[in-house]
Design an enzyme around this catalytic site. Structure first.
Site, PDB file in Angstrom:
ATOM      1  N   THR A 226       0.886  -1.157   0.000  1.00 47.03           N
ATOM      2  CA  THR A 226       0.000   0.000   0.000  1.00 47.03           C
ATOM      3  C   THR A 226       0.919   1.200   0.000  1.00 47.03           C
ATOM      4  O   THR A 226       2.098   1.069   0.321  1.00 47.03           O
ATOM      5  CB  THR A 226      -0.834  -0.016   1.300  1.00 47.03           C
ATOM      6  OG1 THR A 226      -1.733  -1.117   1.259  1.00 47.03           O
ATOM      7  CG2 THR A 226      -1.632   1.263   1.513  1.00 47.03           C
ATOM      8  N   VAL A 255     -13.082  -5.009   1.430  1.00 49.50           N
ATOM      9  CA  VAL A 255     -12.534  -3.670   1.632  1.00 49.50           C
ATOM     10  C   VAL A 255     -11.532  -3.751   2.772  1.00 49.50           C
ATOM     11  O   VAL A 255     -11.840  -4.308   3.830  1.00 49.50           O
ATOM     12  CB  VAL A 255     -13.651  -2.664   1.973  1.00 49.50           C
ATOM     13  CG1 VAL A 255     -13.067  -1.306   2.306  1.00 49.50           C
ATOM     14  CG2 VAL A 255     -14.633  -2.542   0.801  1.00 49.50           C
ATOM     15  N   THR A 277       0.091   0.577   6.672  1.00 46.70           N
ATOM     16  CA  THR A 277       0.183  -0.418   5.612  1.00 46.70           C
ATOM     17  C   THR A 277       0.341  -1.775   6.294  1.00 46.70           C
ATOM     18  O   THR A 277       0.813  -1.844   7.422  1.00 46.70           O
ATOM     19  CB  THR A 277       1.385  -0.184   4.662  1.00 46.70           C
ATOM     20  OG1 THR A 277       2.595  -0.294   5.411  1.00 46.70           O
ATOM     21  CG2 THR A 277       1.323   1.181   3.999  1.00 46.70           C
ATOM     22  N   GLY A 280      -4.734  -5.218   6.768  1.00 40.26           N
ATOM     23  CA  GLY A 280      -5.791  -4.235   6.928  1.00 40.26           C
ATOM     24  C   GLY A 280      -6.783  -4.599   8.016  1.00 40.26           C
ATOM     25  O   GLY A 280      -7.290  -3.724   8.739  1.00 40.26           O
TER      26      GLY A 280
HETATM   27  N1  ASP Z   1      -3.486  -2.607   4.099  1.00 33.15           N
HETATM   28  C1  ASP Z   1      -3.734  -3.182   2.822  1.00 33.15           C
HETATM   29  C2  ASP Z   1      -5.033  -3.901   2.871  1.00 33.15           C
HETATM   30  O1  ASP Z   1      -5.322  -4.567   3.853  1.00 33.15           O
HETATM   31  C3  ASP Z   1      -2.712  -4.144   2.326  1.00 33.15           C
HETATM   32  C4  ASP Z   1      -1.277  -3.842   2.627  1.00 33.15           C
HETATM   33  O2  ASP Z   1      -0.921  -2.747   2.984  1.00 33.15           O
HETATM   34  O3  ASP Z   1      -0.446  -4.748   2.516  1.00 33.15           O
HETATM   35  O4  ASP Z   1      -5.754  -3.870   1.902  1.00 33.15           O
END
Ligand code: ASP
Length: 384
Positions: A226, A255, A277, A280
């Site tokens: 992210t 989501v 990040t 999530g």
């Molecule tokens: N935070 C992001 C999500 O859960 C994924 C990530 O940052 O790796 O969609």
């Protein structure tokens, strides 16, 4: 307590006195607990230089391009969005925007949000398909509607109505990684992956071998990613944005935290800004970014606030493991990654990680845009 812009942290500390000192002592990192010197490149430096950008490691390229705009007086939200747009448009980054890894149906679904501390307003989009810059659409939701969040078809139509082009986001490289995942994920369905020797034999050129290596890299473990950027302007105003293609192979419609105000990002013009990040679901369940901003409001430094929320995430994962045992390892440590990027109104920043390793990006007047090591709560996965 309300923090005025540019108020030195030491002033807040004197008010909060021993309570904050105790909180700081309780913040010993995994490395410290093991007697190793902790990485604390930016901690307690009480910098009050403006302007400042902080974000995930992949924000560095955009920071190098646009930090100067912040120096010249651009609005923090303009600059934060310019920074993340670089990666949204970069096909070689498989975690954000075009070229992002798709959901289990092979469709790229984007999540994005913006928040502006000047107006305490926010906008976000979830499961947005076929639009190159979801961060711009999130901004439109904030500025051109009375809503905070639009998802799916509605978000797409809203973007189209505002002149965003329909764009195919699934690149050839991402399609091949997805197809390999689809063909190798189960021996109980009807899809057949080419046998390994046939596959290797077909890769004659170095470009083809590099392609195979890339595919294998993305299938070895579930690589995610992210981009987050928080900005503090010369004026003392803050804004932030987080944008992603989310978890690879996610269930269509999932989501993540990135478009959830308070989870994947949060800022308050009286306090500071934070973004996430990594896993999530953990950022949502801890309401991580807003929890950090509230700790800043109480007088914690960015690093103390970030590590405190990561400790909560650790305890929450242990409880959740009663239902989902894979969430923690034999030592009770989370098996997933989660990073927070934190910015106080006094210009102090921190990048903290649950399981160590890696860098974050920061730009401030003295040293310019660069990577700094994340401060880890626990040792990296696979290390003791
Ligand atoms: N935070 C992001 C999500 O859960 C994924 C990530 O940052 O790796 O969609």
């Amino acid at each position: 307590m309300t923090n005025a812009p540019k108020k030195p942290l030491s002033t807040r500390r004197s008010v909060l006195g021993a309570a904050v000192g105790l909180a700081a002592a309780a913040c010993a990192t995994g490395a410290e607990a093991r007697g190793k010197p902790a990485k604390r490149a930016l901690r307690n430096t009480a910098r009050r230089d403006f302007p400042v950008l902080v974000g995930s490691a992949n924000a560095l390229r955009g920071m190098k391009l646009y930090y100067q705009d912040l120096v010249l007086g651009s609005a923090p939200l303009d600059v934060a969005i310019d920074v993340v747009k670089v990666v949204e448009a970069d096909e070689t980054d498989h975690s954000v925007g075009k070229g992002g890894l798709p959901n289990e149906d092979g469709v790229v679904q984007l999540d994005s949000a913006v928040m502006d501390g000047r107006t305490h307003n926010a906008g976000s989009v979830g499961c947005l398909e076929n639009i190159l810059h979801p961060s711009l659409v999130a901004r439109l939701v904030m500025e051109r509607s009375d809503h905070i969040m639009l998802v799916g078809r509605g978000a797409y139509e809203f973007a189209r109505a505002h002149g965003h082009e329909h764009t195919e986001l699934l690149t050839e490289a991402s399609r091949k990684i997805w197809l390999r995942w689809k063909e190798t994920m189960s021996s109980k369905d009807d899809r057949l992956a080419p046998p390994e020797d046939q596959r290797q034999g077909r890769a004659k050129s170095s470009a083809e071998r590099a392609e195979l290596a890339l595919i294998d890299h993305y299938l070895e473990e579930r690589v995610t990613g992210t981009i987050h950027c928080s900005a503090l302007a010369i004026s003392g105003e803050v804004a932030c944005t987080t944008t992603t293609s989310g978890l690879s192979w996610k269930i269509p419609g999932r989501v993540g935290d990135s478009p959830i105000i308070g989870a994947g990002l949060y800022c308050d013009g009286e306090v500071g800004s934070a973004g996430a990040t990594g896993r999530g679901e953990a950022a949502i369940l801890s309401h991580g970014s807003s929890a950090i901003v509230e700790l800043l409001r109480g007088g914690a430094s960015p690093e103390e606030a970030g590590l405190e929320v990561l400790r909560r995430v650790t305890r929450q994962a242990r409880r959740a493991a009663a239902w989902q045992p894979g969430l923690v390892d034999g030592e009770g440590l989370p098996t997933f990654g989660l990073n927070f990027y934190v910015l106080g109104l006094d210009g102090q920043v921190a990048g903290v990680s649950l399981r160590g390793g890696g860098d974050y990006a920061v730009a401030e007047p003295e040293n310019g845009p660069r990577h700094e090591p994340l401060v880890a709560l626990h040792p990296p996965i696979g290390e003791k």
